[in-house]
Design a protein around this motif. Sequence first.
Motif, PDB file in Angstrom:
ATOM      1  N   ALA A 108       3.188   1.895  12.789  1.00 26.59           N
ATOM      2  CA  ALA A 108       2.967   1.519  11.997  1.00 26.59           C
ATOM      3  C   ALA A 108       2.796   2.159  10.566  1.00 26.59           C
ATOM      4  CB  ALA A 108       1.090   0.660  12.292  1.00 26.59           C
ATOM      5  N   ASP A 109       3.082   1.283   9.057  1.00 30.53           N
ATOM      6  CA  ASP A 109       3.125   1.197   8.278  1.00 30.53           C
ATOM      7  C   ASP A 109       1.781   1.265   7.877  1.00 30.53           C
ATOM      8  OD1 ASP A 109       6.183   1.615   7.714  1.00 30.53           O
ATOM      9  OD2 ASP A 109       6.091   0.264   8.110  1.00 30.53           O
ATOM     10  N   ALA A 110       1.026   0.458   7.779  1.00 36.20           N
ATOM     11  CA  ALA A 110      -0.690   0.424   7.011  1.00 36.20           C
ATOM     12  C   ALA A 110      -1.381  -0.123   8.222  1.00 36.20           C
ATOM     13  CB  ALA A 110      -0.164  -1.210   6.003  1.00 36.20           C
ATOM     14  N   PHE A 111      -2.157  -0.002   8.077  1.00 28.88           N
ATOM     15  CA  PHE A 111      -3.501  -0.707   9.271  1.00 28.88           C
ATOM     16  C   PHE A 111      -4.651  -1.447   9.120  1.00 28.88           C
ATOM     17  CE2 PHE A 111      -1.725   3.548  10.925  1.00 28.88           C
ATOM     18  CZ  PHE A 111      -2.158   3.129  12.406  1.00 28.88           C
ATOM     19  N   ILE A 112      -4.656  -2.157   9.043  1.00 25.29           N
ATOM     20  CA  ILE A 112      -6.185  -2.992   8.966  1.00 25.29           C
ATOM     21  C   ILE A 112      -7.476  -2.325  10.525  1.00 25.29           C
ATOM     22  CG2 ILE A 112      -7.444  -4.509   8.801  1.00 25.29           C
ATOM     23  CD1 ILE A 112      -5.566  -6.076   8.009  1.00 25.29           C
ATOM     24  N   ASP A 113      -7.929  -1.619  10.211  1.00 19.97           N
ATOM     25  CA  ASP A 113      -8.859  -0.993  11.573  1.00 19.97           C
ATOM     26  C   ASP A 113     -10.075  -1.937  11.223  1.00 19.97           C
ATOM     27  OD1 ASP A 113      -9.957   0.606  12.924  1.00 19.97           O
ATOM     28  OD2 ASP A 113     -10.809   2.080  11.823  1.00 19.97           O
ATOM     29  N   TYR A 114     -10.433  -2.848  12.646  1.00 16.39           N
ATOM     30  CA  TYR A 114     -11.794  -3.698  12.554  1.00 16.39           C
ATOM     31  C   TYR A 114     -12.783  -3.318  13.163  1.00 16.39           C
ATOM     32  CZ  TYR A 114      -8.064  -7.242  11.273  1.00 16.39           C
ATOM     33  OH  TYR A 114      -6.809  -8.674  10.849  1.00 16.39           O
ATOM     34  N   HIS A 115     -13.660  -3.297  12.761  1.00 19.07           N
ATOM     35  CA  HIS A 115     -15.030  -2.528  13.305  1.00 19.07           C
ATOM     36  C   HIS A 115     -16.159  -3.974  13.585  1.00 19.07           C
ATOM     37  CE1 HIS A 115     -14.330   1.936  12.603  1.00 19.07           C
ATOM     38  NE2 HIS A 115     -13.124   1.400  11.990  1.00 19.07           N
ATOM     39  N   ASN A 165     -12.780  12.570  12.515  1.00 21.56           N
ATOM     40  CA  ASN A 165     -11.631  11.799  13.296  1.00 21.56           C
ATOM     41  C   ASN A 165     -12.053  10.853  13.660  1.00 21.56           C
ATOM     42  OD1 ASN A 165     -13.579  15.024  14.484  1.00 21.56           O
ATOM     43  ND2 ASN A 165     -11.041  15.230  14.144  1.00 21.56           N
ATOM     44  N   THR A 166     -11.630   9.815  12.378  1.00 17.80           N
ATOM     45  CA  THR A 166     -11.644   8.529  12.668  1.00 17.80           C
ATOM     46  C   THR A 166      -9.897   7.708  12.826  1.00 17.80           C
ATOM     47  OG1 THR A 166     -11.455   7.954   9.972  1.00 17.80           O
ATOM     48  CG2 THR A 166     -13.215   7.847  11.483  1.00 17.80           C
ATOM     49  N   LEU A 167     -10.271   6.801  13.176  1.00 23.30           N
ATOM     50  CA  LEU A 167      -8.440   6.272  13.663  1.00 23.30           C
ATOM     51  C   LEU A 167      -8.216   5.997  11.725  1.00 23.30           C
ATOM     52  CD1 LEU A 167      -6.183   4.835  13.976  1.00 23.30           C
ATOM     53  CD2 LEU A 167      -7.392   2.503  14.763  1.00 23.30           C
ATOM     54  N   ASP A 168      -9.246   5.444  10.852  1.00 24.23           N
ATOM     55  CA  ASP A 168      -8.456   5.782   9.675  1.00 24.23           C
ATOM     56  C   ASP A 168      -8.145   6.615   8.839  1.00 24.23           C
ATOM     57  OD1 ASP A 168      -8.835   4.234   7.128  1.00 24.23           O
ATOM     58  OD2 ASP A 168      -9.978   5.679   6.563  1.00 24.23           O
ATOM     59  N   GLY A 169      -9.003   8.026   9.109  1.00 20.61           N
ATOM     60  CA  GLY A 169      -8.760   9.260   8.656  1.00 20.61           C
ATOM     61  C   GLY A 169      -7.222  10.143   8.854  1.00 20.61           C
ATOM     62  N   TYR A 170      -7.564   9.282  10.154  1.00 20.32           N
ATOM     63  CA  TYR A 170      -5.881   9.873  10.973  1.00 20.32           C
ATOM     64  C   TYR A 170      -4.584   9.206  10.171  1.00 20.32           C
ATOM     65  CZ  TYR A 170      -2.655  10.915  14.622  1.00 20.32           C
ATOM     66  OH  TYR A 170      -0.978  11.916  15.033  1.00 20.32           O
ATOM     67  N   ALA A 171      -4.957   7.998  10.515  1.00 22.61           N
ATOM     68  CA  ALA A 171      -3.560   7.298   9.580  1.00 22.61           C
ATOM     69  C   ALA A 171      -3.614   7.915   7.919  1.00 22.61           C
ATOM     70  CB  ALA A 171      -3.788   5.831   9.632  1.00 22.61           C
ATOM     71  N   LYS A 172      -3.704   7.681   7.627  1.00 25.05           N
ATOM     72  CA  LYS A 172      -4.564   8.585   6.394  1.00 25.05           C
ATOM     73  C   LYS A 172      -3.880   9.720   6.461  1.00 25.05           C
ATOM     74  CE  LYS A 172      -7.973   5.371   4.302  1.00 25.05           C
ATOM     75  NZ  LYS A 172      -9.049   5.155   3.777  1.00 25.05           N
ATOM     76  N   SER A 173      -4.516  10.413   6.987  1.00 25.93           N
ATOM     77  CA  SER A 173      -3.992  11.948   7.298  1.00 25.93           C
ATOM     78  C   SER A 173      -1.891  12.355   7.168  1.00 25.93           C
ATOM     79  CB  SER A 173      -4.083  12.712   8.099  1.00 25.93           C
ATOM     80  OG  SER A 173      -4.032  12.172   9.334  1.00 25.93           O
TER      81      SER A 173
END
Length: 268
Positions: free
Chosen positions: A63-70, A115-123
């Motif tokens: 994936a190039d871009a994410f939407i992480d739904y909570h 260690n969030t998914l959002d943070g990992y994707a941005k890293s």
Amino acid sequence: ELRGSVVAVPIANPVAFESFTRATGQGMNTDMNNMNRVFPGDPGGWLTQRMAAVIAEYVVPVADAFIDYHCGADSIIDYTLVSGDRTEAEIRNLEYARRFGTPYMFIHEKDPHANTLDGYAKSLGKLSIVAEQGGTAISPAFTARTAERTRNVMKALDMLDGDPVLPPSQLVMRRRVLPRVDIGGVIVPEAGIESASEVVGGTVLSRVIDPHTLEVGQVFTAPYPRSILLDVRTGVTRVNPGDYGYIIADADSGAEVSFPVDQWRISL
């Protein structure tokens, strides 16, 4: 009509979904971890780490871009969460997050969780949105709005043609509180709020009642002169000490922002 691909994980943690908890499972055979605190996971670790590792290995790289739904729990939650807006990368992600098109956004000074998914994707240099969207009593109209916001992002990424569907402006705030339940029992909403909205400071939002004695053990009130209820208790539910009561932001800590539709596109 679609350019590119959508990769979707409808339920990232099926064990937590089955037990209606934020953490993985209830019992000695599970580890009670929050999956959104263990990314990128460990294929040889606890159950939660193994599930996170599958997403990190098979979903994140493609994936190039994410939407992480909570998606909330015993409430309705409706805003976009952003971690930081100081560095070039943070500003780029903020502009991406704005394309989701919620009326309310909240910016942390820095990411409070590791260690969030959002943070990992941005890293890994990817764009990511934390879309706080959902709950247990949402209407078909709420679901349709969330789907429309998803299409807003796809239009911004040039995956779909057409103009976005936007609120008149977005209120971007920087101060909030997360009042928690102190005494277990039954929470009874009083404000009649059915979705994210603004209330006057001092408004009684709900009371926590002891179901055995019917005594009121705790009263939740709006803390700011202009309180924005981002996460709202809408029904009578059981609560335990430590549960979230509300997520409430200070409207006066933010600014109204908008931008022309012709500037909606964003490059990867």
